[in-house]
Design an enzyme around this catalytic site. Structure first.
Site, PDB file in Angstrom:
ATOM      1  CG  ASP A 177      -2.034  -1.019   1.110  1.00 50.17           C
ATOM      2  OD1 ASP A 177      -2.173  -1.624   0.034  1.00 50.17           O
ATOM      3  OD2 ASP A 177      -2.756  -1.216   2.108  1.00 50.17           O
ATOM      4  N   GLY A 178       2.010   1.215   0.687  1.00 46.13           N
ATOM      5  CA  GLY A 178       2.903   2.374   0.717  1.00 46.13           C
ATOM      6  C   GLY A 178       3.425   2.728  -0.665  1.00 46.13           C
ATOM      7  CB  THR A 192      -8.387   0.399   7.160  1.00 43.36           C
ATOM      8  OG1 THR A 192      -7.723   0.765   5.941  1.00 43.36           O
ATOM      9  CG2 THR A 192      -9.827   0.055   6.865  1.00 43.36           C
TER      10      THR A 192
END
Length: 202
Positions: A78-79, A188
């Site tokens: 995700d980064g 989240t």
């Protein structure tokens, strides 16, 4: 992001050029990127790169820069997807994340499904999912997909007193370590860790 004109199929523009982005190149990401490069080329789609992927064997003939891409593909977690967002925003193009990490909330596509997915992309069999962005005027990167935070400087040992205004009206004032303003996509992440609710992106 706006939906581009000149659609092919139900949901998107015809894919003529894709950009590959990877913030951390290792054997696994290199292998996946090279494999997908060959798959796109065999179907007449150009591939461009930025950053460390440009030095990987097989990408020597690829154009550097994402100025004419129809789609940005990220290889990582995700980064990596979030770091590639800056390029997608410049050209207002969709982003597809291939999950090379452990857990991917934003990078939903697994490496084993890459080639099948590419064939569907090229034939126009996909839909675009729009996500809310935040704009933060702090003199740096202005747009964020996850969240924006206001925190005290490391040298400041006392708590902060903050006032939150919405549409010019004071909504809340409080004291604490800082403030997290999150999109549904980012609910989240840090917001959830701080006790915030999970919000569906749609």
């Amino acid at each position: 992001m706006r939906r581009p004109e000149g659609r092919k199929g139900e949901a998107g523009v015809e894919i003529r050029e894709v950009g590959f982005w990877c913030s951390n190149v290792n054997d696994r990401t290199s292998e996946a990127a090279v494999s997908l490069l060959g798959h796109f080329r065999s179907r007449g789609v150009n591939v461009s790169v930025e950053g460390r992927l440009s030095s990987v064997r097989g990408f020597e003939q690829c154009k550097c820069g994402f100025d004419s891409c129809d789609l940005l593909i990220t290889f990582g977690g995700d980064g990596t997807l979030l770091s590639g967002l800056q390029y997608a925003l410049r050209g207002d193009v969709p982003v597809l994340g291939i999950n090379m990490g452990h857990v991917g909330f934003l990078t939903e596509l697994e490496p084993d499904d890459m080639e099948k997915c590419v064939d569907r992309l090229i034939s126009g069999q996909y839909t675009l999912e729009e996500r809310m962005l935040l704009e933060a005027d702090v003199g740096g990167q202005p747009m964020a997909l996850n969240d924006a935070t206001v925190t005290r400087a490391p040298s400041l040992r006392r708590i902060l007193t903050l006032e939150v205004y919405i549409n010019g009206l004071l909504a809340e004032s409080f004291s604490g370590d800082g403030l997290i303003i999150s999109t549904p996509t980012g609910s989240t992440a840090y917001s959830f860790a701080a006790g915030g609710p999970v919000v569906q992106p749609d």
